[in-house]
Write an enzyme that holds these catalytic residues in place. Sequence first.
Site, PDB file in Angstrom:
ATOM      1  N   LYS A   1       0.853  -1.205   0.000  1.00 39.64           N
ATOM      2  CA  LYS A   1       0.000   0.000   0.000  1.00 39.64           C
ATOM      3  C   LYS A   1       0.881   1.245   0.000  1.00 39.64           C
ATOM      4  CE  LYS A   1      -2.004   2.663   3.154  1.00 39.64           C
ATOM      5  NZ  LYS A   1      -1.940   4.010   2.552  1.00 39.64           N
TER       6      LYS A   1
ATOM      7  N   GLU B   1       9.653   0.794  10.860  1.00 32.42           N
ATOM      8  CA  GLU B   1      10.668   1.843  10.761  1.00 32.42           C
ATOM      9  C   GLU B   1       9.915   3.138  11.041  1.00 32.42           C
ATOM     10  OE1 GLU B   1      12.446   4.702   9.892  1.00 32.42           O
ATOM     11  OE2 GLU B   1      12.535   4.193   7.764  1.00 32.42           O
TER      12      GLU B   1
ATOM     13  N   CYS C   1      12.906  10.558   8.233  1.00 31.29           N
ATOM     14  CA  CYS C   1      12.800   9.968   9.570  1.00 31.29           C
ATOM     15  C   CYS C   1      14.094  10.179  10.349  1.00 31.29           C
ATOM     16  CB  CYS C   1      12.466   8.493   9.455  1.00 31.29           C
ATOM     17  SG  CYS C   1      13.535   7.629   8.322  1.00 31.29           S
TER      18      CYS C   1
HETATM   19  P1  NAP Z   1       1.399   8.191   9.488  1.00 31.42           P
HETATM   20  O1  NAP Z   1       0.501   8.848  10.468  1.00 31.42           O
HETATM   21  O2  NAP Z   1       2.455   7.319  10.025  1.00 31.42           O
HETATM   22  O3  NAP Z   1       0.560   7.359   8.473  1.00 31.42           O
HETATM   23  C1  NAP Z   1       1.223   6.530   7.547  1.00 31.42           C
HETATM   24  C2  NAP Z   1       0.216   5.746   6.758  1.00 31.42           C
HETATM   25  O4  NAP Z   1      -0.433   4.816   7.605  1.00 31.42           O
HETATM   26  C3  NAP Z   1      -0.870   6.615   6.134  1.00 31.42           C
HETATM   27  O5  NAP Z   1      -1.155   6.092   4.861  1.00 31.42           O
HETATM   28  C4  NAP Z   1      -2.014   6.415   7.077  1.00 31.42           C
HETATM   29  O6  NAP Z   1      -3.249   6.625   6.439  1.00 31.42           O
HETATM   30  C5  NAP Z   1      -1.821   4.969   7.434  1.00 31.42           C
HETATM   31  N1  NAP Z   1      -2.558   4.574   8.611  1.00 31.42           N
HETATM   32  C6  NAP Z   1      -3.249   5.343   9.496  1.00 31.42           C
HETATM   33  N2  NAP Z   1      -3.809   4.587  10.437  1.00 31.42           N
HETATM   34  C7  NAP Z   1      -3.467   3.321  10.144  1.00 31.42           C
HETATM   35  C8  NAP Z   1      -3.745   2.079  10.772  1.00 31.42           C
HETATM   36  N3  NAP Z   1      -4.482   1.996  11.873  1.00 31.42           N
HETATM   37  N4  NAP Z   1      -3.229   0.965  10.218  1.00 31.42           N
HETATM   38  C9  NAP Z   1      -2.465   1.019   9.114  1.00 31.42           C
HETATM   39  N5  NAP Z   1      -2.191   2.166   8.477  1.00 31.42           N
HETATM   40  C10 NAP Z   1      -2.684   3.300   8.996  1.00 31.42           C
HETATM   41  O7  NAP Z   1       2.062   9.295   8.558  1.00 31.42           O
HETATM   42  P2  NAP Z   1       1.437  10.626   7.982  1.00 31.42           P
HETATM   43  O8  NAP Z   1       0.053  10.860   8.503  1.00 31.42           O
HETATM   44  O9  NAP Z   1       1.639  10.590   6.539  1.00 31.42           O
HETATM   45  O10 NAP Z   1       2.424  11.700   8.625  1.00 31.42           O
HETATM   46  C11 NAP Z   1       2.319  12.038   9.998  1.00 31.42           C
HETATM   47  C12 NAP Z   1       3.691  12.040  10.654  1.00 31.42           C
HETATM   48  O11 NAP Z   1       4.268  10.739  10.571  1.00 31.42           O
HETATM   49  C13 NAP Z   1       4.721  12.925   9.984  1.00 31.42           C
HETATM   50  O12 NAP Z   1       4.596  14.249  10.356  1.00 31.42           O
HETATM   51  C14 NAP Z   1       5.991  12.308  10.459  1.00 31.42           C
HETATM   52  O13 NAP Z   1       6.294  12.764  11.742  1.00 31.42           O
HETATM   53  C15 NAP Z   1       5.672  10.838  10.519  1.00 31.42           C
HETATM   54  N6  NAP Z   1       6.189  10.114   9.334  1.00 31.42           N
HETATM   55  C16 NAP Z   1       7.324   9.402   9.466  1.00 31.42           C
HETATM   56  C17 NAP Z   1       7.865   8.764   8.364  1.00 31.42           C
HETATM   57  C18 NAP Z   1       9.127   7.987   8.466  1.00 31.42           C
HETATM   58  O14 NAP Z   1       9.825   7.849   7.466  1.00 31.42           O
HETATM   59  N7  NAP Z   1       9.443   7.416   9.598  1.00 31.42           N
HETATM   60  C19 NAP Z   1       7.244   8.838   7.130  1.00 31.42           C
HETATM   61  C20 NAP Z   1       6.053   9.568   7.023  1.00 31.42           C
HETATM   62  C21 NAP Z   1       5.543  10.199   8.134  1.00 31.42           C
HETATM   63  P3  NAP Z   1      -4.080   7.985   6.695  1.00 31.42           P
HETATM   64  O15 NAP Z   1      -3.231   9.106   6.227  1.00 31.42           O
HETATM   65  O16 NAP Z   1      -5.316   7.787   5.900  1.00 31.42           O
HETATM   66  O17 NAP Z   1      -4.345   8.071   8.171  1.00 31.42           O
END
Ligand code: NAP
Length: 499
Positions: free
Chosen positions: A198, A272, A306
């Site tokens: 996904k 990760e 990250c």
């Molecule tokens: P996220 O909150 O980690 O979400 C990542 C993905 O998981 C999104 O597609 C999200 O969908 C999905 N998701 C949400 N709830 C889930 C569940 N219960 N089970 C499985 N998947 C689920 O990332 P984001 O909303 O894109 O960004 C928020 C913050 O996450 C950023 O500001 C950053 O701090 C962090 N982040 C970290 C990394 C990294 O490389 N470690 C990468 C991206 C983001 P929805 O958007 O529809 O909720």
Amino acid sequence: MTTTLDPALLPAVADFVAADRTMLIGGQWVDAASGRTFATHDPATGQVITNVAHGEAADIDRAVAAARAAYEGPWSRMRPNERERLIWRIGDLLSERADVFGQLEALDNGKSVSIASAVDVPWSADVWRYNAGLVTKISGSSVTPSMPFAPPEQQFHAYTRRESLGVCGQIVPWNFPILMTTWKLAPALAAGNTVVLKPAEQTPLSALMLGELFEEAGFPPGVVNIVPGYGDAGAALSAHMDVDKVAFTGSTEVGKKIVQASTGNLKKVSLELGGKSPNIVYADADFDAAVAGSVAAWMFNHGQCCVAGTRMFVQREIFDDFTQAVADAASQAKIGPGLDPATELGPLVSQEQFDRVSSYIQQGLADGARALTGGKRWGTEGYFVEPTVFVDVKPEFSIVEEEIFGPVVVALPFDGEEDVAQAANNSIYGLAAGIWTKDISKAHRTAAAVQAGSVWVNQYNGFDTALPFGGFKQSGWGRELGDSAIDLYTQTKSVNVAL
Ligand code: NAP
Ligand code: MG
């Protein structure tokens, strides 16, 4: 409601986004079961690029069934050197089309097309080839067992086998779409698994274009299935009773939800997650190199890394000069749309991330932090934020404790080796750390003292395909890259034969 295409787009990119994009299930490009689609946006303008099939639980079910059939069919029984050739071919196809993939990535994510074409795509090709090389080296060992309770004349033949897991669910983020897709897919396939992937809803396009390469390379249908969608699709994948393993990159908060969802069939999990990585600058460092490297540490990819080195610890005697030099260098970065090859700092990926980063900046200012540079939106359209350097911060400020995921750094002074290690480790995260010094002994002592999965000395972002990568503490479970990635996608079987 696709907008007029940018005239600078390469024909292959323009063609790709001229049509709505479907999902890949069992070797077929299909609509969502519901018929729904969602729009993906150009972060430089906020305009719609194209519409993408909106995968939900029913589509995840179809994709898992296709992945299971492919696993039980040709894939897990294929000779290693045949899998090696197929996986290697993906690396070649990506290399041949680096400009196309780079531009598509820049369009969908906002990152610089120059960097995407020179770093994200070629590195992805390298990871495909590295994992192709591992396919034929996955082996068990022969063991001589002692069997203390068996009669002394009894003989045994014992050995281990490293076997694939089965169907893997993989959920990748939007910050490095093609690269994170590759980090996940290549070792899973190398180890003989099939996959349901996904992509992030903000950036589904490069994974969908990659999906076209599998058929071209000659993969059996259903080995790789790609279902674009939102969090509910990710949740369905991580809870699915016929998925043997789930791998996730994203926030620590969602990572914890993945763990909970995995308990139904106790599928294997690798994560990760987030970071708030320390970048430690000693007074004896090469000043200019440390300034340039420390800016890149938090500004590369607009801070959407990250591993971003967003807590910059600077030894007190150089603190004022160093932080000012970092602010000056950061404020000179060329800001603009990713499709402009001269751009160094592009927009954040989405309105949501723009709002999130902006609110952290506001909170930092309200708490009393001082911005040496930045602190505002850049321009009037798209999701641009000025690179921002905060000083006068306290450890309890949210801008010091929490992952911001934007071009924002906090600078904190320190006195010596001991206090800096303690301050650096005062975090729930432990993903990466940077150390700048000319004293090699101090560098090694500090590298041992920091709690981080990757430590980079006199450089930042010192990644390599061969070096394992992953987090201490709440930054994750497991190690990607290197041959460690194969460990995430295999399980060991012990066989003991009484002769
Ligand atoms: P996220 O909150 O980690 O979400 C990542 C993905 O998981 C999104 O597609 C999200 O969908 C999905 N998701 C949400 N709830 C889930 C569940 N219960 N089970 C499985 N998947 C689920 O990332 P984001 O909303 O894109 O960004 C928020 C913050 O996450 C950023 O500001 C950053 O701090 C962090 N982040 C970290 C990394 C990294 O490389 N470690 C990468 C991206 C983001 P929805 O958007 O529809 O909720
Ligand atoms: Mg997008």
